[in-house]
Design a protein around this motif. Structure first.
Motif, short mmCIF file in Angstrom:
data_model
loop_
_atom_site.label_atom_id
_atom_site.label_comp_id
_atom_site.label_asym_id
_atom_site.label_seq_id
_atom_site.Cartn_x
_atom_site.Cartn_y
_atom_site.Cartn_z
N LEU A 172 1.20 -1.29 0.04
CA LEU A 172 -0.34 -0.08 -0.01
C LEU A 172 1.09 1.26 -0.20
O LEU A 172 1.45 1.36 0.97
N SER A 173 0.36 1.95 -1.63
CA SER A 173 1.64 3.30 -1.38
C SER A 173 0.94 4.35 -1.41
O SER A 173 -0.11 4.53 -1.61
N GLU A 174 1.08 5.48 -0.21
CA GLU A 174 -0.09 6.32 0.48
C GLU A 174 0.30 7.80 0.37
O GLU A 174 1.72 7.94 0.55
N LYS A 175 0.47 9.21 0.15
CA LYS A 175 0.64 9.95 0.88
C LYS A 175 0.45 10.87 1.85
O LYS A 175 -0.97 10.39 2.09
N ILE A 176 1.63 10.76 3.16
CA ILE A 176 0.39 10.60 4.23
C ILE A 176 1.13 12.12 4.99
O ILE A 176 1.95 13.39 4.46
N HIS A 177 0.16 12.43 5.85
CA HIS A 177 0.82 13.23 6.68
C HIS A 177 1.12 13.54 7.77
O HIS A 177 0.95 12.55 8.44
N PHE A 178 0.88 14.48 8.87
CA PHE A 178 1.99 13.90 9.86
C PHE A 178 1.50 14.89 11.09
O PHE A 178 0.63 16.39 10.76
N GLU A 179 1.24 14.40 12.14
CA GLU A 179 0.02 14.69 12.94
C GLU A 179 0.90 16.41 13.71
O GLU A 179 -0.12 17.15 14.26
N ASP A 180 2.40 15.83 13.43
CA ASP A 180 3.33 17.62 14.33
C ASP A 180 2.97 18.32 13.19
O ASP A 180 3.72 18.21 12.23
N ILE A 234 -7.80 13.35 0.27
CA ILE A 234 -6.96 13.04 1.22
C ILE A 234 -6.65 11.94 2.38
O ILE A 234 -7.18 10.97 2.24
N SER A 235 -5.66 12.52 2.96
CA SER A 235 -4.02 11.67 3.60
C SER A 235 -4.67 11.41 4.86
O SER A 235 -5.20 11.62 5.19
N ASP A 236 -3.83 10.16 4.90
CA ASP A 236 -3.90 9.25 6.44
C ASP A 236 -2.63 9.81 6.80
O ASP A 236 -1.51 10.21 6.14
N THR A 237 -2.63 9.84 8.38
CA THR A 237 -1.40 9.32 9.01
C THR A 237 -0.71 7.83 9.53
O THR A 237 -1.25 7.53 8.63
N GLU A 238 1.02 7.93 9.33
CA GLU A 238 1.59 6.95 9.66
C GLU A 238 0.10 5.45 10.26
O GLU A 238 0.27 4.88 10.06
N ALA A 239 0.17 6.41 11.69
CA ALA A 239 -0.58 5.81 12.33
C ALA A 239 -1.86 5.28 12.45
O ALA A 239 -2.41 3.44 12.42
N HIS A 253 -2.78 4.49 9.37
CA HIS A 253 -2.90 3.59 8.02
C HIS A 253 -2.19 2.19 9.09
O HIS A 253 -3.04 0.88 8.40
N LEU A 254 -1.12 1.79 10.32
CA LEU A 254 -1.10 1.04 10.74
C LEU A 254 -1.70 0.53 11.52
O LEU A 254 -2.86 -0.97 11.76
N LYS A 255 -3.11 1.59 12.31
CA LYS A 255 -4.29 0.77 13.21
C LYS A 255 -5.47 0.17 11.69
O LYS A 255 -5.45 -0.72 12.78
N ARG A 256 -5.44 0.41 10.55
CA ARG A 256 -6.38 0.09 9.48
C ARG A 256 -5.66 -1.73 9.91
O ARG A 256 -6.13 -1.78 9.23
N LEU A 257 -4.83 -1.40 9.34
CA LEU A 257 -4.36 -3.02 9.01
C LEU A 257 -3.83 -3.63 10.01
O LEU A 257 -4.61 -4.49 10.04
N ASN A 258 -4.05 -2.94 11.07
CA ASN A 258 -3.84 -4.07 12.34
C ASN A 258 -5.30 -4.64 12.81
O ASN A 258 -5.51 -5.69 12.57
N ASN A 259 -5.99 -4.10 12.48
CA ASN A 259 -7.19 -4.10 12.47
C ASN A 259 -8.31 -4.72 11.62
O ASN A 259 -8.82 -6.02 12.28
N SER A 283 5.52 3.96 1.59
CA SER A 283 4.37 2.14 0.90
C SER A 283 5.00 1.51 2.18
O SER A 283 6.13 1.41 3.01
N PHE A 284 3.58 0.72 2.08
CA PHE A 284 3.63 -0.31 3.91
C PHE A 284 3.31 -2.12 3.16
O PHE A 284 3.35 -1.57 2.07
N LEU A 285 4.16 -2.67 4.05
CA LEU A 285 3.91 -3.78 3.36
C LEU A 285 2.99 -4.50 4.91
O LEU A 285 3.42 -4.09 5.90
N ALA A 286 2.23 -5.12 4.39
CA ALA A 286 1.45 -6.11 5.54
C ALA A 286 1.43 -7.25 5.08
O ALA A 286 0.75 -7.74 4.03
N ILE A 287 1.82 -8.27 5.50
CA ILE A 287 1.68 -9.89 5.29
C ILE A 287 0.38 -10.74 6.22
O ILE A 287 0.70 -10.27 7.20
N LYS A 288 -0.09 -11.42 5.79
CA LYS A 288 -0.68 -12.22 6.47
C LYS A 288 -0.04 -13.05 7.23
O LYS A 288 0.18 -14.25 5.96
#
Length: 245
Positions: free
Chosen positions: A165-173, A210-215, A217-223, A240-245
């Protein structure tokens, strides 16, 4: 870069009104040039998708390129499949993109079949999959549909299968967001875009990308069920994220 691309001059002249960004004929004609000059690390991501496809594709399975645009990821996936019985299903909801992707794919011979479909990626069934790629497309999907799409992908993957999953992300800070956003604009200036082009493109993408943060994305993948998920590549505010089943 894919062949027969024109230079991106869509926003080179002042527009009285900036409409919402669309993947129409004008964008399709310049898309390879646009993405190379706008997305830092894009070629590295494509190379990585190929390497990950080589590593994780399983015999007699399906590979999906969701939001395939002109098929750049599809091409690199197809070149790197080294097992028997695979099929790539490439989806995009832009008819103009699919038509041009057919031309590009036919220019390269391969024994791996590719099924190009003009469809909504949120409605396409994912089944018997070993590799699913979403390359800079989830950011254009309604945020309320993203969790369900990722869950369906997880459910359609075979054990050991992957989502790239490749995305433009934004930062909370906000200070970090400003600094990295400025670096991205400088990247575009260095690639020949004018201040007018950068400003008008930014306006056209507002409320479309509409971008998401890294956190997020990771929360969505984990959920969704992925127990292994991480960024494998990042350049500025593109990851770009790698998620393995």
């Amino acid at each position: 870069m894919l062949k027969n691309s024109q230079k991106d001059t869509i926003y080179a002249q002042a527009h009285e009104a900036i409409g919402a960004f669309q993947f129409d004929e004008s964008v399709v004609a310049v898309f390879p040039d646009m993405i190379q000059r706008s997305v830092p690390g894009y070629q590295t991501i494509l190379t990585g998708i190929g390497e990950l496809t080589k590593q994780y594709s399983q015999a007699n399975t399906k590979l999906y390129d969701l939001g395939c645009s002109l098929g750049a990821a599809t091409l690199t996936m197809r070149r790197n499949i080294q097992v028997e019985g695979c099929e790539i299903i490439s989806i995009d909801n832009s008819k103009a993109m699919i038509q041009r992707a057919e031309e590009y794919l036919h220019a390269y011979h391969s024994d791996v079949p590719v099924n190009l479909k003009c469809a909504d990626m949120t409605e396409v069934p994912i089944e018997n999959a070993s590799v699913v790629v979403i390359n800079f497309t989830l950011q254009f999907i309604d945020p309320e549909q993203r969790d369900e799409l990722v869950k369906r992908i997880y459910q359609g993957l075979k054990p050991g299968g992957v989502l790239i999953l490749s995305e433009k992300i934004h930062f909370e800070d906000q200070a970090i967001q400003t600094a990295i956003e400025n670096m991205h604009w400088q990247f575009k200036r260095a690639n020949g875009y004018s201040e007018l082009e950068i400003s008008q493109k930014r306006s056209s993408l507002e409320n479309v990308l509409i971008s998401d943060t890294e956190a997020q994305h990771l929360k969505r993948l984990n959920n969704a069920g992925f127990t292994s998920a991480s960024i494998w590549f990042q350049a500025y505010n593109f990851a770009s994220f790698l998620a393995i089943k």
